[in-house]
Design an enzyme around this catalytic site. Sequence first.
Site, mmCIF file in Angstrom:
data_model
loop_
_atom_site.group_PDB
_atom_site.id
_atom_site.type_symbol
_atom_site.label_atom_id
_atom_site.label_comp_id
_atom_site.label_asym_id
_atom_site.label_seq_id
_atom_site.Cartn_x
_atom_site.Cartn_y
_atom_site.Cartn_z
ATOM 1 N N ASP A 226 23.123 -12.770 38.308
ATOM 2 C CA ASP A 226 24.229 -13.353 37.532
ATOM 3 C C ASP A 226 24.666 -14.656 38.209
ATOM 4 O O ASP A 226 24.217 -14.982 39.313
ATOM 5 C CB ASP A 226 25.411 -12.367 37.441
ATOM 6 C CG ASP A 226 26.569 -12.903 36.602
ATOM 7 O OD1 ASP A 226 26.318 -13.551 35.568
ATOM 8 O OD2 ASP A 226 27.739 -12.715 36.982
ATOM 9 N N TYR B 60 28.273 -20.994 34.735
ATOM 10 C CA TYR B 60 27.161 -21.319 33.841
ATOM 11 C C TYR B 60 27.680 -21.734 32.463
ATOM 12 O O TYR B 60 27.086 -22.568 31.795
ATOM 13 C CB TYR B 60 26.257 -20.093 33.664
ATOM 14 C CG TYR B 60 25.193 -19.903 34.716
ATOM 15 C CD1 TYR B 60 25.198 -20.632 35.907
ATOM 16 C CD2 TYR B 60 24.177 -18.983 34.514
ATOM 17 C CE1 TYR B 60 24.207 -20.437 36.858
ATOM 18 C CE2 TYR B 60 23.183 -18.792 35.453
ATOM 19 C CZ TYR B 60 23.195 -19.515 36.618
ATOM 20 O OH TYR B 60 22.202 -19.311 37.545
ATOM 21 N N GLY B 61 28.751 -21.079 32.035
ATOM 22 C CA GLY B 61 29.254 -21.264 30.676
ATOM 23 C C GLY B 61 29.699 -22.678 30.361
ATOM 24 O O GLY B 61 29.871 -23.036 29.198
ATOM 25 N N CYS C 154 23.778 -11.422 32.813
ATOM 26 C CA CYS C 154 24.584 -12.595 32.469
ATOM 27 C C CYS C 154 24.230 -12.978 31.044
ATOM 28 O O CYS C 154 23.061 -13.278 30.754
ATOM 29 C CB CYS C 154 24.238 -13.733 33.428
ATOM 30 S SG CYS C 154 24.996 -15.315 33.008
ATOM 31 N N THR D 48 25.223 -15.623 29.372
ATOM 32 C CA THR D 48 24.966 -17.057 29.255
ATOM 33 C C THR D 48 23.520 -17.370 29.637
ATOM 34 O O THR D 48 22.847 -18.151 28.967
ATOM 35 C CB THR D 48 25.939 -17.843 30.159
ATOM 36 O OG1 THR D 48 27.264 -17.357 29.923
ATOM 37 C CG2 THR D 48 25.904 -19.322 29.876
ATOM 38 N N CYS E 169 30.445 -11.546 28.074
ATOM 39 C CA CYS E 169 30.262 -12.149 29.396
ATOM 40 C C CYS E 169 30.449 -11.025 30.406
ATOM 41 O O CYS E 169 31.452 -10.303 30.361
ATOM 42 C CB CYS E 169 31.296 -13.253 29.614
ATOM 43 S SG CYS E 169 31.377 -13.875 31.308
ATOM 44 N N THR E 170 29.490 -10.873 31.304
ATOM 45 C CA THR E 170 29.549 -9.735 32.224
ATOM 46 C C THR E 170 30.741 -9.799 33.183
ATOM 47 O O THR E 170 31.165 -8.768 33.700
ATOM 48 C CB THR E 170 28.236 -9.622 33.023
ATOM 49 O OG1 THR E 170 27.925 -10.909 33.581
ATOM 50 C CG2 THR E 170 27.095 -9.153 32.138
HETATM 51 N N1 DGL Z 1 28.632 -13.753 33.778
HETATM 52 C C1 DGL Z 1 28.234 -14.815 32.909
HETATM 53 C C2 DGL Z 1 27.946 -14.261 31.496
HETATM 54 O O1 DGL Z 1 27.744 -13.069 31.314
HETATM 55 C C3 DGL Z 1 29.089 -16.030 32.730
HETATM 56 C C4 DGL Z 1 29.957 -16.619 33.748
HETATM 57 C C5 DGL Z 1 29.726 -18.120 33.912
HETATM 58 O O2 DGL Z 1 30.244 -18.935 33.130
HETATM 59 O O3 DGL Z 1 28.998 -18.440 34.857
HETATM 60 O O4 DGL Z 1 27.876 -15.009 30.559
#
Ligand code: DGL
Length: 247
Positions: A7, A39-40, A71, A73, A182-183
């Site tokens: 993640d 990441y988002g 994850c 994203t 989102c996790t």
């Molecule tokens: N944990 C990530 C997901 O499931 C997102 C968090 C991020 O923005 O990095 O999308």
Amino acid sequence: MALLVFDSGIGGLGVVAALNQLTPGLPLSYLADNGFFPYGEKPDEILLPHILNVLGTAIAREQPDAVVIACNTASTIALPALRAAFALPFIGCVPPIKPAAAASRSRTIGVLATAATVRRPYLNGLIAQFAPDCRVLSLGTPALAELAEQKFRGAEVDVSTAVAPLFKQPGGAEIDAIALGCTHYTFLLPELQALRPQISWHDPALPVARQTLKIIAPLSLSPAPRRAHFTGETLPPALLAPFALSS
Ligand code: DGL
């Protein structure tokens, strides 16, 4: 080696907790690309090669038997490219539209996710497949993943301002089921449920863990130390211990 769970931060640890609950002691390692969090908020053309590169390095080092992309994203952008690049089983993670739609009586459901996940066509595909008769209202926000990171480190957090725009959309008052896309939000579930207890909240951690166990069932994982790796700040041992991980 074993299973590699990946993640951008702490979010995938919810999947690790669910795996621990179902199969304690599973040989696994965890990779948090927290040096590149969130990441988002990153453009797809930067994120995709970055994920391939970070995971390529980890796969070369860990030699996993299977990889969980814990994850949304990363899953919604990189799964096809990862499967094409590495001859390994990849288990992905997508917003739980199907259970949310199944639970909704008002036929108005919500999706909370990162901005990147919300704008991807993948989400529209899930909606068309699993919630064609529902009004689906979504909110992409950077705030919740950041709040989850803070709460994980012991801060008290208030989610009300971050989720308010979801309910302010036309029809928002009729939302009776929400898919957490989102996790990271696994760790905010108590606050979200307390904010709107009448809503049926759907967190994918347990379903992803179940799917993972199904995929790895035929593989014989070799025993391995349960380590967590970070591309940014390393979490202290006390925060990793509940997940049976060490750094
Ligand atoms: N944990 C990530 C997901 O499931 C997102 C968090 C991020 O923005 O990095 O999308």
